[in-house]
Every structure is written in structure tokens, then in C-alpha cells.
Design an enzyme around this catalytic site. Structure first.
Site, PDB file in Angstrom:
ATOM      1  N   SER A   7     -10.852   4.459   2.806  1.00  0.00           N
ATOM      2  CA  SER A   7      -9.600   4.231   2.096  1.00  0.00           C
ATOM      3  C   SER A   7      -9.872   3.801   0.652  1.00  0.00           C
ATOM      4  CB  SER A   7      -8.780   3.165   2.823  1.00  0.00           C
ATOM      5  OG  SER A   7      -7.593   2.925   2.103  1.00  0.00           O
ATOM      6  N   HIS A  32      -8.813   8.596   2.221  1.00  0.00           N
ATOM      7  CA  HIS A  32      -7.447   8.132   2.519  1.00  0.00           C
ATOM      8  C   HIS A  32      -6.844   7.563   1.235  1.00  0.00           C
ATOM      9  CE1 HIS A  32      -4.370   6.528   5.303  1.00  0.00           C
ATOM     10  NE2 HIS A  32      -4.396   5.420   4.587  1.00  0.00           N
ATOM     11  N   ASP A  34      -3.623   5.717  -0.306  1.00  0.00           N
ATOM     12  CA  ASP A  34      -2.433   4.931   0.005  1.00  0.00           C
ATOM     13  C   ASP A  34      -1.448   4.926  -1.157  1.00  0.00           C
ATOM     14  OD1 ASP A  34      -2.934   3.818   2.628  1.00  0.00           O
ATOM     15  OD2 ASP A  34      -4.526   2.642   1.702  1.00  0.00           O
ATOM     16  N   MET A  36       2.043   3.148  -2.311  1.00  0.00           N
ATOM     17  CA  MET A  36       2.944   2.020  -1.996  1.00  0.00           C
ATOM     18  C   MET A  36       3.972   1.881  -3.114  1.00  0.00           C
ATOM     19  SD  MET A  36       0.149  -0.820  -0.864  1.00  0.00           S
ATOM     20  CE  MET A  36      -1.269  -0.416   0.157  1.00  0.00           C
ATOM     21  N   HIS A  66      -1.113   8.772   2.409  1.00  0.00           N
ATOM     22  CA  HIS A  66      -0.330   7.907   3.296  1.00  0.00           C
ATOM     23  C   HIS A  66       0.817   7.325   2.477  1.00  0.00           C
ATOM     24  CE1 HIS A  66      -0.425   3.955   5.919  1.00  0.00           C
ATOM     25  NE2 HIS A  66       0.687   4.637   6.072  1.00  0.00           N
ATOM     26  N   MET A  68       3.535   5.059   2.001  1.00  0.00           N
ATOM     27  CA  MET A  68       4.211   3.834   2.458  1.00  0.00           C
ATOM     28  C   MET A  68       5.341   3.568   1.478  1.00  0.00           C
ATOM     29  SD  MET A  68       0.863   1.632   3.422  1.00  0.00           S
ATOM     30  CE  MET A  68      -0.145   2.620   2.364  1.00  0.00           C
ATOM     31  N   MET A 137      -0.628   2.152  12.699  1.00  0.00           N
ATOM     32  CA  MET A 137      -1.011   1.033  11.828  1.00  0.00           C
ATOM     33  C   MET A 137      -1.474  -0.134  12.705  1.00  0.00           C
ATOM     34  SD  MET A 137      -0.618   1.934   8.649  1.00  0.00           S
ATOM     35  CE  MET A 137      -1.267   0.360   8.116  1.00  0.00           C
ATOM     36  N   PHE A 143      -1.622  -4.058   2.431  1.00  0.00           N
ATOM     37  CA  PHE A 143      -2.839  -4.655   1.859  1.00  0.00           C
ATOM     38  C   PHE A 143      -4.066  -4.268   2.686  1.00  0.00           C
ATOM     39  CE2 PHE A 143       0.780  -7.230   0.809  1.00  0.00           C
ATOM     40  CZ  PHE A 143       0.635  -7.417  -0.564  1.00  0.00           C
ATOM     41  N   GLY A 144      -5.186  -4.163   1.979  1.00  0.00           N
ATOM     42  CA  GLY A 144      -6.452  -3.967   2.672  1.00  0.00           C
ATOM     43  C   GLY A 144      -7.009  -5.312   3.121  1.00  0.00           C
ATOM     44  N   ASP A 171      -5.268   2.943  11.171  1.00  0.00           N
ATOM     45  CA  ASP A 171      -5.387   2.407   9.810  1.00  0.00           C
ATOM     46  C   ASP A 171      -5.120   0.904   9.808  1.00  0.00           C
ATOM     47  OD1 ASP A 171      -5.447   2.147   7.054  1.00  0.00           O
ATOM     48  OD2 ASP A 171      -3.561   3.222   6.701  1.00  0.00           O
ATOM     49  N   GLY A 172      -6.121   0.142   9.342  1.00  0.00           N
ATOM     50  CA  GLY A 172      -5.937  -1.301   9.184  1.00  0.00           C
ATOM     51  C   GLY A 172      -6.947  -2.105   9.977  1.00  0.00           C
ATOM     52  N   GLY A 193     -11.181   0.928   4.880  1.00  0.00           N
ATOM     53  CA  GLY A 193     -11.268   0.520   3.481  1.00  0.00           C
ATOM     54  C   GLY A 193     -12.418  -0.442   3.309  1.00  0.00           C
TER      55      GLY A 193
END
Ligand code: DX5
Ligand code: ZN
Length: 213
Positions: A7, A32, A34, A36, A66, A68, A137, A143-144, A171-172, A193
Site C-alpha cells: 500500500s 494498492h 488509497d 480518501m 481503493h 474511500m 477491511m 489510516f495505515g 486491507d488493514g 502498507g
């Protein structure tokens, strides 16, 4: 089959070329990305022009976007045009995600549907036939570097038990300690990530995937 998807959020952005080059050297071909919007999630990250810059420099790298964000339908065309190989939207962003899923597929990318930890897996059922990738998720998105939520793994088992044969992404908080559990539950793409870009030895993380694919 599990595949490592590092990520971008955790990469050293001041040295991004170097980060991507070493990823490719490690045999990793998917990143990946992200997005946001500071509304759907309480943070801001990367936008379409950054996706384009990466795609221009690395046309063979798969970019897994992704979204979000609220109203993700407004951004599908641009991400398709700018090189996304897969685009995931959130179940929570719509009543009916079908038009988005179909548009992504028609645009030549894999279409993904994601659920936050608090959203029930059964809400995915009506859409599975039209979904290439379900992204589970395992932290609250935004947040990573957060802690993995193990109870979310049941969602993967539920999807497989309901006959979903597409790709399941997670993811996460994913790392090489929980990767085995995720693989056994039926996951395919493991987004990492912190556990990849900030690892002492990212190459060893990539090797883990080669050895345990
Ligand atoms: C979180 C993002 C993730 C994030 C994962 O909202 O969707 O992709 O980068 O980071 P780690 O692997 O550090 O939990
Ligand atoms: Zn993500």
C-alpha cells in the site's frame, strides 16, 4: 493463491521511484492506491493525477485503486483513464453499487466492493455475481499502521461458504504473522502498507509470498 499488494500510503514518497523499483525487483507487480476524501473517512490521501504519474512511469505496474470516498461514481472515468487495473468502491457509499461495478468492468478494470468492519458481509450477497474483488477491511479505513481486527476474518469464510469464487482482498494491519490465517480462510490479495514498506527487510516479506503462494 495469495498475492502481496503493497500500500502506497506507507511508502517513502520522497523516494517513490526507488520504492517502486525495489518492489519490482522483489517480483511484486501490484500497488494498492488509497483515495480518501476527508468525508467518507477522516483523512486525505492521493488523487487521480498521482495515479497517472505512477502509471506513466510504470505502465506494467498494476494499480489497485481503493476509493474511500462518497460519490465514487464521479471518479471512475478518470481513474480508468489514468491506468487503474482494479477499482474498489465501498458498499456503504451506495444503495446499489451495481452501476459502478458494471462501469468499472466495462472500462477494462477489475471491479471491487469493500465493507468497513461494522458493515455486515450479508450486504454483499446481492452483488457477488457482478463483483470481481471483495475487499474486507480489517481496520477502520482512513489510516495505515493500525491493529488487525481478527474477527473480520469470518467474513472471508462467509463469502467462500456462499460460493464466491472471485478475488478476496484484505486491507488493514495485515502482516506475515496473520497472512497464513487469511490464506486458509480463502483470501487472495493481501494489502500491506506498514508491514511491507516499513519492514526491516521488505524483500523477505515478498519472499514469504513466493514461498507461500
Ligand atoms: C487504510 C487503507 C490501507 C492502509 C493499510 O484505510 O485502506 O490500505 O494503507 O495500511 P497498513 O497495512 O499499515 O494497515
Ligand atoms: Zn486501502
Amino acid at each position: 493463491m495469495i498475492k502481496l499488494t503493497p500500500s502506497l500510503l506507507a511508502a517513502d514518497l520522497m523516494n517513490l521511484g526507488r520504492e517502486i523499483n525495489s518492489m519490482l525487483d522483489h517480483g511484486v507487480d501490484q500497488l494498492h492506491f488509497d483515495v480518501m476524501d476527508a468525508h467518507f473517512v477522516p483523512n486525505l490521501s492521493f488523487g487521480p493525477s498521482f495515479c497517472r504519474a505512477i502509471h506513466r512511469q510504470y505502465p506494467d505496474l498494476k494499480i489497485d485503486v481503493h476509493l474511500m470516498m462518497d460519490n465514487p461514481e464521479k471518479y471512475l472515468d478518470i481513474f480508468l483513464q489514468y491506468g487503474a487495473s482494479s477499482i474498489t468502491v465501498h458498499r456503504e457509499a451506495f444503495e446499489d453499487p451495481r452501476p459502478c461495478l458494471n462501469k468499472i468492468r466495462a472500462g477494462g478494470a477489475l471491479c471491487g466492493l469493500s465493507v468497513k468492519p461494522g458493515t455486515g458481509e450479508e450486504t454483499l450477497l446481492p452483488f457477488l455475481d457482478e463483483t470481481d474483488v471483495v475487499l474486507i477491511m480489517t481496520v477502520e479505513p482512513g489510516f495505515g499502521g493500525q491493529k488487525f481486527m481478527p474477527e473480520q476474518v469470518d467474513k472471508i469464510r462467509f463469502l467462500r461458504a456462499n460460493g464466491f469464487q472471485g478475488i478476496i482482498a484484505v486491507d488493514g494491519g495485515v502482516n506475515t504473522d496473520n497472512a497464513g490465517l487469511l490464506k486458509d480462510a480463502g483470501a487472495n490479495w493481501l494489502v500491506m502498507g506498514t508491514a511491507y514498506f516499513r519492514a526491516e527487510d521488505p524483500e523477505a516479506v515478498a519472499r514469504y509470498f513466493k514461498e507461500n503462494a
